[in-house]
Design a protein around this motif. Structure first.
Motif: not given
Length: 744
Positions: A20-21, A24, A27, A74
């Motif tokens: 997730q990091t 993000q 992006p 993403l």
């Protein structure tokens, strides 16, 4: 549990946080699996496999998007999107996003009664566990068309239209006073006057044209055109405007132009053609260079001289954007007086042209080129078959049937010289990376009532390739005369010069994912193919593949899969080159009688030759999009007319058995093409009752669970004609008993 490189145990939750990091923080980037493993320092196989599982769950939850089989990015899309609604008769409707991403399922209850092709706004629905992604139509932005074609059913108190393929949820209700004389069984065109709403689910319409009884050839052809919103008749006021055009050529007009009336010139077209929009001329440049240099003129009908921008004829041509070629007729873009008489380059008549003039050496290298308004007088009109006979006779050292006089021999020598030059151009084009797709086209011989009496494939030959190469050469050099020259000028001394607006024919590079799927697929047949490297390297690899499979049983199969990897060509003012032809600059200049973009190109060239400023790009881009859309629509209508004639041709052959090959695989059945006449039908899945079959989409085959029987694209098969439904344009086959026994 998997261990991280540091030795600590890596939990699924911790790995999800790390992923997730990573996404993000970046992006707008797409990461391959290798990059992800490297970034997260995942070195063990279990850790890598766990990461893949976690990412697949993130895709399911719409946090990530799978860019390809082994890359992720993403998901930046919002919950509300706009795009096109696709309605299916089986209720499996879908939403096609504007960004070209994967279609999303829309159930009937969430469709808001949207029709096929409507522009809609949807909201993504919350994902239910182990259920596919769904969308809900929240607003219909615009209806694609407000007309429908179908069969009338007239009852005592009401009437309604049953549409082709049941594209509407409900039949269209028609007030009896709005029937325009239509009766039960008539095919009719209906204009929709009331769309479904929360208050009423009914669609209400009125008949605007009664086409006639079902099964009549004219009625069926008109129904196909009307189904796609294409015209089947010409407005009287436009034809009247065409009648007023003076076909005469003044001496003043001739003085403005280069005069080619005394240069040997000919047209080469299909034997049934009437609109001759291109001609070729050839002559030696000078006595000294007689054996080395030749002037070849590619002469194109000067439509823009007669059809003025903004005129009533021009407005109708803009709307149509293209001529439509059904099996038994042509629906012209221009009125008949223009396309078959005034503009058509008929023999022994003086005609105005816009010409691309080349000076070529004996190996067809371009030594000089210019564009000019000209006047010509064609010496002869040839059919492709005549030219092919002349060329074949020449190559075998025989005299052709048409060689009776010395003049004829000279004409034939000119044709042979043009063919020799065309062969040099063709060879050089393929060496330069042009993709080699010589697909055969299904044609029918039709009797006087429009009934098909013979089906056959039309193959490309020397005569058609001769014309093709010179048209490609003209289109390429015309595009370069605007695009390439400006690019060169702007680079000199760092001078920045705005490019002039122009209409290009563009073709994007193949979809990398589909290209990789093609590579993986052909490996199974023992072929190799490049999917990375320069554009030229990839296209040459594709050509090598096409050459290698030539004549093999898998040829059709490989060509079909390769074509699916290709993008569609279209018109645009934003040039990206033409991948399939390997041209950096390409346009359509050579067919203004039947394509509106060619007329646009002629007008822009004239404007710039006269010193005019750059045209409005926004206006021309809008026209390009319209022409691209109309081209696709015309092709769909043409395919439907072929399907109709195919079914009509096979209607009296029910029960006959034929050798065929599998031409398509779907989850609902197998498509088979008859070897003898090339007609295609489907064996429905429920007829394959010897096993339960799984659809392997990746390998284009059906595989039986119990007996492991396999139906593979390209396989030979024996079929029996089971049903011919003319109304649905559907041909159904069954496996012949002999084929069934072999399988068992």
């Amino acid at each position: 549990m998997s261990k991280h490189k540091s030795g600590k145990r890596l939990t699924k939750q911790r790995l999800a946080e790390m992923l997730q990091t990573l996404f993000q923080q970046h992006p707008n980037e797409t990461f391959s699996l290798k990059q992800i493993f490297r970034e997260l320092k995942l070195s063990t196989h279990p850790a890598k496999m766990l990461a893949v599982d976690v990412m697949d769950e993130m895709v399911w939850d719409d946090f990530l998007t799978k860019a390809s089989d082994n890359s992720y990015c993403l998901n930046l899309k919002t919950q509300v999107q706009e795009g096109t609604f696709i309605r299916k008769a089986n209720g499996k409707n879908s939403f096609q996003p504007d960004d070209g991403s994967k279609n999303i399922f829309v159930s009937e209850r969430n469709s808001l009664f949207a029709m096929n092709g409507d522009r809609v706004r949807v909201a993504m629905m919350a994902r239910r566990e182990k259920h596919m992604k769904e969308a809900m139509v929240v607003k219909i932005l615009s209806h694609k068309r407000d007309q429908a074609v179908g069969k009338l059913k007239v009852e005592k108190d009401y009437a309604f239209l049953v549409t082709e393929g049941n594209i509407f949820v409900h039949d269209i209700l028609i007030p009896k006073k709005k029937l325009k004389g239509g009766k039960t069984g008539d095919k009719a065109v209906v204009k929709i006057t009331q769309w479904p709403s929360k208050d009423s689910k009914n669609i209400v319409g009125e008949v605007i044209d009664v086409l006639g009884k079902e099964g009549d050839n004219n009625v069926e052809m008109h129904a196909i055109l009307a189904q796609y919103g294409l015209p089947y008749s010409y407005p009287k006021n436009v034809e009247e405007a065409a009648e007023k055009i003076d076909p005469g050529i003044t001496e003043q007009e001739i003085k403005r132009r280069e005069d080619f009336r005394d240069v040997w010139t000919c047209t080469i077209d299909p034997k049934d053609a009437k609109d001759f929009d291109d001609a070729l001329s050839i002559r030696p440049v000078s006595e000294k260079a007689k054996s080395q240099l030749w002037q070849v003129g590619v002469h194109i009908a000067d439509v823009s001289h007669y059809v003025k921008e903004g005129s009533i004829i021009d407005k109708e041509a803009t709307k149509r954007a293209t001529s439509v070629y059904l099996v038994d007729r042509t629906i012209p873009m221009l009125p008949e007086r223009l396309c078959n008489f005034i503009c058509s380059l008929r023999p022994d008549e003086e005609k105005l042209c816009y010409s691309a003039i080349f000076v070529l050496d004996e190996e067809a290298n371009v030594k000089d080129f210019h564009i000019a308004h000209t006047v010509i007088k064609s010496n002869r009109r040839y059919a492709y078959e005549e030219v092919q006979e002349i060329l074949e006779a020449s190559y075998s050292g025989k005299t052709s049937k048409s060689s009776k006089t010395s003049d004829t021999s000279e004409e034939e020598a000119n044709l042979c010289l043009l063919d020799k030059l065309a062969k040099h151009l063709r060879e050089r084009r393929f060496k330069g990376g042009s993709v080699k797709f010589d697909r055969e086209e299904l044609h029918f011989d039709i009797d006087e009532k429009g009934k098909p009496i013979r089906a056959y494939f039309k193959k490309s030959n020397d005569a058609t390739q001769l014309i093709e190469e010179f048209m490609l050469l003209a289109n390429k050099y015309v595009a370069e005369s605007i695009g390439k020259v400006q690019s060169t000028r702007s680079n000199q001394n760092n001078q920045k010069k705005a490019k002039k607006t122009f209409v290009y024919r563009i073709h994007d590079q193949p979809d990398p994912t589909k290209l990789e799927a093609l590579r993986e697929f052909v490996v199974k047949f023992g072929y190799k193919m490049k999917t990375s490297g320069t554009k030229g390297a990839i296209s040459r690899s594709l050509n090598a593949l096409m050459d290698s499979c030539q004549g093999k049983k898998e040829q059709n199969l490989i060509e079909t899969v390769a074509l699916r990897a290709m993008m569609k060509a279209k018109y645009s003012t934003h040039n990206i080159g033409h991948y399939g032809l390997a041209f950096d600059y390409y346009t359509h200049f050579t067919s203004p009688i039947r394509r509106y973009p060619d007329t646009m190109v002629h007008r822009l060239l004239t404007k710039y030759q006269d010193g005019g400023r750059s045209a409005n790009q926004e206006k021309y881009e809008e026209l390009c999009e319209h022409c691209s859309d109309m081209e696709q629509t015309a092709q769909q209508a043409e395919r439907d007319s072929i399907k109709y004639k195919m079914v009509e041709f096979m209607a009296d052959k029910i029960g006959n058995e034929y050798d065929a090959h599998i031409s398509g695989i779907q989850s609902y059945g197998i498509y088979c093409e008859i070897d003898e006449n090339h007609c295609e039908g489907m064996v429905p899945m429920h007829d394959l009752d010897d096993d339960y079959y799984d659809f392997d989409e990746r390998n284009y085959c059906l595989v039986g669970r119990r007996h492991h029987n396999k139906y593979q694209l390209g396989d030979p098969i024996r079929i029996k004609v089971a049903r011919a439904n003319i109304e649905k344009r559907q041909l159904d086959f069954a496996l012949a008993e002999e084929a069934t026994k072999k399988r068992k």
